[in-house]
Write a protein that holds these residues in place. Structure first.
Motif, PDB file in Angstrom:
ATOM      1  N   ILE A 141      -5.968 130.320  72.069  1.00  0.00           N
ATOM      2  CA  ILE A 141      -5.749 131.712  72.471  1.00  0.00           C
ATOM      3  C   ILE A 141      -5.131 132.476  71.309  1.00  0.00           C
ATOM      4  O   ILE A 141      -4.206 131.981  70.654  1.00  0.00           O
ATOM      5  CB  ILE A 141      -4.790 131.820  73.672  1.00  0.00           C
ATOM      6  CG1 ILE A 141      -5.246 130.918  74.812  1.00  0.00           C
ATOM      7  CG2 ILE A 141      -4.681 133.254  74.163  1.00  0.00           C
ATOM      8  CD1 ILE A 141      -4.268 130.879  75.980  1.00  0.00           C
TER       9      ILE A 141
ATOM     10  N   GLY B 298       7.783 128.865  78.047  1.00  0.00           N
ATOM     11  CA  GLY B 298       8.100 127.725  78.876  1.00  0.00           C
ATOM     12  C   GLY B 298       6.803 127.062  79.299  1.00  0.00           C
ATOM     13  O   GLY B 298       5.706 127.595  79.095  1.00  0.00           O
ATOM     14  N   ARG B 299       6.945 125.899  79.898  1.00  0.00           N
ATOM     15  CA  ARG B 299       5.775 125.133  80.304  1.00  0.00           C
ATOM     16  C   ARG B 299       5.060 125.776  81.479  1.00  0.00           C
ATOM     17  O   ARG B 299       3.880 125.534  81.698  1.00  0.00           O
ATOM     18  CB  ARG B 299       6.229 123.723  80.660  1.00  0.00           C
ATOM     19  CG  ARG B 299       5.134 122.762  80.938  1.00  0.00           C
ATOM     20  CD  ARG B 299       5.725 121.397  81.254  1.00  0.00           C
ATOM     21  NE  ARG B 299       4.748 120.564  81.910  1.00  0.00           N
ATOM     22  CZ  ARG B 299       5.011 119.373  82.414  1.00  0.00           C
ATOM     23  NH1 ARG B 299       6.223 118.890  82.335  1.00  0.00           N
ATOM     24  NH2 ARG B 299       4.082 118.683  83.000  1.00  0.00           N
TER      25      ARG B 299
ATOM     26  N   PHE C  21      -3.024 139.451  74.626  1.00  0.00           N
ATOM     27  CA  PHE C  21      -3.714 138.183  74.471  1.00  0.00           C
ATOM     28  C   PHE C  21      -5.220 138.328  74.600  1.00  0.00           C
ATOM     29  O   PHE C  21      -5.718 139.109  75.406  1.00  0.00           O
ATOM     30  CB  PHE C  21      -3.215 137.182  75.520  1.00  0.00           C
ATOM     31  CG  PHE C  21      -1.863 136.632  75.211  1.00  0.00           C
ATOM     32  CD1 PHE C  21      -0.716 137.320  75.588  1.00  0.00           C
ATOM     33  CD2 PHE C  21      -1.724 135.439  74.519  1.00  0.00           C
ATOM     34  CE1 PHE C  21       0.536 136.825  75.285  1.00  0.00           C
ATOM     35  CE2 PHE C  21      -0.474 134.934  74.215  1.00  0.00           C
ATOM     36  CZ  PHE C  21       0.660 135.631  74.600  1.00  0.00           C
ATOM     37  N   GLY C  22      -5.914 137.540  73.805  1.00  0.00           N
ATOM     38  CA  GLY C  22      -7.350 137.420  73.983  1.00  0.00           C
ATOM     39  C   GLY C  22      -7.626 136.513  75.167  1.00  0.00           C
ATOM     40  O   GLY C  22      -6.724 135.838  75.679  1.00  0.00           O
TER      41      GLY C  22
ATOM     42  N   LYS D 242      -2.126 121.536  81.496  1.00  0.00           N
ATOM     43  CA  LYS D 242      -0.815 121.437  82.124  1.00  0.00           C
ATOM     44  C   LYS D 242       0.338 121.492  81.123  1.00  0.00           C
ATOM     45  O   LYS D 242       1.446 121.029  81.414  1.00  0.00           O
ATOM     46  CB  LYS D 242      -0.713 120.160  82.982  1.00  0.00           C
ATOM     47  CG  LYS D 242      -1.700 120.143  84.140  1.00  0.00           C
ATOM     48  CD  LYS D 242      -1.388 119.032  85.120  1.00  0.00           C
ATOM     49  CE  LYS D 242      -2.422 118.986  86.235  1.00  0.00           C
ATOM     50  NZ  LYS D 242      -2.416 120.219  87.034  1.00  0.00           N
ATOM     51  N   GLN D 243       0.073 122.029  79.966  1.00  0.00           N
ATOM     52  CA  GLN D 243       1.109 122.174  78.950  1.00  0.00           C
ATOM     53  C   GLN D 243       1.328 123.654  78.647  1.00  0.00           C
ATOM     54  O   GLN D 243       0.534 124.507  79.025  1.00  0.00           O
ATOM     55  CB  GLN D 243       0.731 121.436  77.667  1.00  0.00           C
ATOM     56  CG  GLN D 243       0.550 119.940  77.832  1.00  0.00           C
ATOM     57  CD  GLN D 243       1.830 119.231  78.196  1.00  0.00           C
ATOM     58  OE1 GLN D 243       2.906 119.531  77.641  1.00  0.00           O
ATOM     59  NE2 GLN D 243       1.757 118.322  79.161  1.00  0.00           N
ATOM     60  N   SER D 244       2.405 123.914  77.941  1.00  0.00           N
ATOM     61  CA  SER D 244       2.712 125.284  77.571  1.00  0.00           C
ATOM     62  C   SER D 244       1.856 125.727  76.388  1.00  0.00           C
ATOM     63  O   SER D 244       1.271 124.899  75.690  1.00  0.00           O
ATOM     64  CB  SER D 244       4.185 125.376  77.202  1.00  0.00           C
ATOM     65  OG  SER D 244       4.512 126.687  76.836  1.00  0.00           O
ATOM     66  N   LEU D 245       1.810 127.027  76.183  1.00  0.00           N
ATOM     67  CA  LEU D 245       1.173 127.521  74.971  1.00  0.00           C
ATOM     68  C   LEU D 245       2.048 127.140  73.779  1.00  0.00           C
ATOM     69  O   LEU D 245       3.259 127.353  73.788  1.00  0.00           O
ATOM     70  CB  LEU D 245       1.058 129.051  74.995  1.00  0.00           C
ATOM     71  CG  LEU D 245      -0.166 129.633  75.685  1.00  0.00           C
ATOM     72  CD1 LEU D 245       0.010 129.574  77.184  1.00  0.00           C
ATOM     73  CD2 LEU D 245      -0.392 131.070  75.240  1.00  0.00           C
TER      74      LEU D 245
ATOM     75  N   TYR E 152       5.320 135.974  82.363  1.00  0.00           N
ATOM     76  CA  TYR E 152       3.877 136.115  82.269  1.00  0.00           C
ATOM     77  C   TYR E 152       3.265 135.335  83.420  1.00  0.00           C
ATOM     78  O   TYR E 152       3.832 134.367  83.924  1.00  0.00           O
ATOM     79  CB  TYR E 152       3.347 135.532  80.954  1.00  0.00           C
ATOM     80  CG  TYR E 152       3.421 136.454  79.762  1.00  0.00           C
ATOM     81  CD1 TYR E 152       4.636 136.737  79.145  1.00  0.00           C
ATOM     82  CD2 TYR E 152       2.267 137.027  79.232  1.00  0.00           C
ATOM     83  CE1 TYR E 152       4.693 137.577  78.030  1.00  0.00           C
ATOM     84  CE2 TYR E 152       2.322 137.861  78.125  1.00  0.00           C
ATOM     85  CZ  TYR E 152       3.542 138.129  77.531  1.00  0.00           C
ATOM     86  OH  TYR E 152       3.600 138.957  76.431  1.00  0.00           O
TER      87      TYR E 152
ATOM     88  N   PRO F 238      -2.678 134.264  79.325  1.00  0.00           N
ATOM     89  CA  PRO F 238      -1.485 134.787  80.013  1.00  0.00           C
ATOM     90  C   PRO F 238      -1.531 136.310  80.078  1.00  0.00           C
ATOM     91  O   PRO F 238      -2.013 136.965  79.153  1.00  0.00           O
ATOM     92  CB  PRO F 238      -0.328 134.345  79.107  1.00  0.00           C
ATOM     93  CG  PRO F 238      -0.889 133.385  78.143  1.00  0.00           C
ATOM     94  CD  PRO F 238      -2.344 133.671  78.034  1.00  0.00           C
TER      95      PRO F 238
ATOM     96  N   GLN G 250       3.980 126.259  88.488  1.00  0.00           N
ATOM     97  CA  GLN G 250       2.747 126.472  89.256  1.00  0.00           C
ATOM     98  C   GLN G 250       3.075 126.859  90.694  1.00  0.00           C
ATOM     99  O   GLN G 250       3.881 126.201  91.353  1.00  0.00           O
ATOM    100  CB  GLN G 250       1.903 125.200  89.240  1.00  0.00           C
ATOM    101  CG  GLN G 250       0.545 125.368  89.893  1.00  0.00           C
ATOM    102  CD  GLN G 250      -0.264 124.083  89.866  1.00  0.00           C
ATOM    103  OE1 GLN G 250       0.051 123.154  89.126  1.00  0.00           O
ATOM    104  NE2 GLN G 250      -1.294 124.017  90.661  1.00  0.00           N
TER     105      GLN G 250
ATOM    106  N   GLN H  66      -0.302 133.234  84.410  1.00  0.00           N
ATOM    107  CA  GLN H  66      -1.526 132.672  83.854  1.00  0.00           C
ATOM    108  C   GLN H  66      -2.341 132.044  84.968  1.00  0.00           C
ATOM    109  O   GLN H  66      -1.874 131.136  85.660  1.00  0.00           O
ATOM    110  CB  GLN H  66      -1.220 131.627  82.772  1.00  0.00           C
ATOM    111  CG  GLN H  66      -2.476 131.138  82.061  1.00  0.00           C
ATOM    112  CD  GLN H  66      -2.188 130.173  80.913  1.00  0.00           C
ATOM    113  OE1 GLN H  66      -1.160 129.508  80.888  1.00  0.00           O
ATOM    114  NE2 GLN H  66      -3.113 130.094  79.944  1.00  0.00           N
TER     115      GLN H  66
END
Lengths: 111, 116
Positions: free
Chosen positions: B93, A102-103, B107-108, B41-44, A36, A44, A106, A38
């Motif tokens: 989200i 995953g995190r 996803f919204g 800076k974190q994951s969903l 994905y 995403p 970037q 983002q």
């Protein structure tokens, strides 16, 4: 151990460069695999699914190695618009519909 | 492609108040909706899975009495953050599945919550 591990980066590359992202997953029962994208402060968006045979979509190539539990994404001829965070995502067959993220890695592409 | 909307897109509230976030599937019926939270800076992180007409399934560590989820129809799920505190400030989200036999989710656009 996290379900999905990614190098958070950041990756800073010039336009036209080739860049590769790696991802590993911990559960051998993982069934489906995705990349994905983002953008900052956005939701995403599915970039591409990943298949064992490998698949390509324009400048993007994804590979899956089930034996090593490893997924990769290759971006060729980077564009400024490729700047984003790339999320490696897997699912398990036992929990249909549940995505494990995953995190994210970037990427910044500079002129 | 399938479209999922969220409302509001952003909200600022005082500590102690409750905030309701709506997630709608606009052109399809979603048997399952998912609610995620993402810190900078974190994951969903999945908070809960919501199935139409039944109670939501919460992930470990997510307080069901604090994050109330209602999935009253095949096109609408709501998340209510009760007695919000500054640590609840995050990007929320939702996503929706068309069928339970596929892993495809839509996803919204997300809701940015800031609790003062």
């Amino acid at each position: 151990r996290k379900e999905v591990e990614q190098d958070p980066g950041p990756f800073n590359v010039p336009e036209g460069a080739t860049v590769a992202f790696n991802c590993t997953y911990s559960n051998s029962a993982s069934q489906s695999f995705f990349w994905y994208r983002q953008d900052c402060r956005k939701e995403p968006k599915l970039l591409m699914s990943v298949y064992s045979s490998g698949n390509e979509d324009g400048r993007f190539t994804a590979q899956l190695n089930r034996a090593s539990q490893y997924i990769s994404l290759l971006i060729r001829d980077s564009k400024l618009s490729d700047s984003a965070t790339y999320l490696c995502v897997v699912t398990r067959g036992s929990t249909l519909g549940r995505l494990y993220f995953g995190r994210g890695t970037q990427l910044t592409v500079w002129p | 492609g399938a479209v999922v909307s969220q409302h509001p897109s952003w909200v600022i509230c005082k500590s102690g108040t409750s905030v309701k976030i709506e997630c709608r599937s606009l052109d399809f019926q979603a048997t399952t909706m998912f609610w995620y939270r993402q810190f900078p800076k974190q994951s969903l992180m999945l908070m809960a899975t919501s199935n139409e007409g039944s109670k939501a399934t919460y992930e470990q560590g997510v307080e069901k009495d604090k994050f109330l989820i209602n999935h009253a129809s095949l096109t609408l799920s709501t998340l209510t953050v009760t007695s919000a505190h500054p640590e609840d400030s995050s990007f929320y989200i939702c996503s929706a599945s068309i069928q339970t036999v596929t892993d495809t989710q839509y996803f919204g656009p997300g809701t940015r919550l800031t609790v003062l």
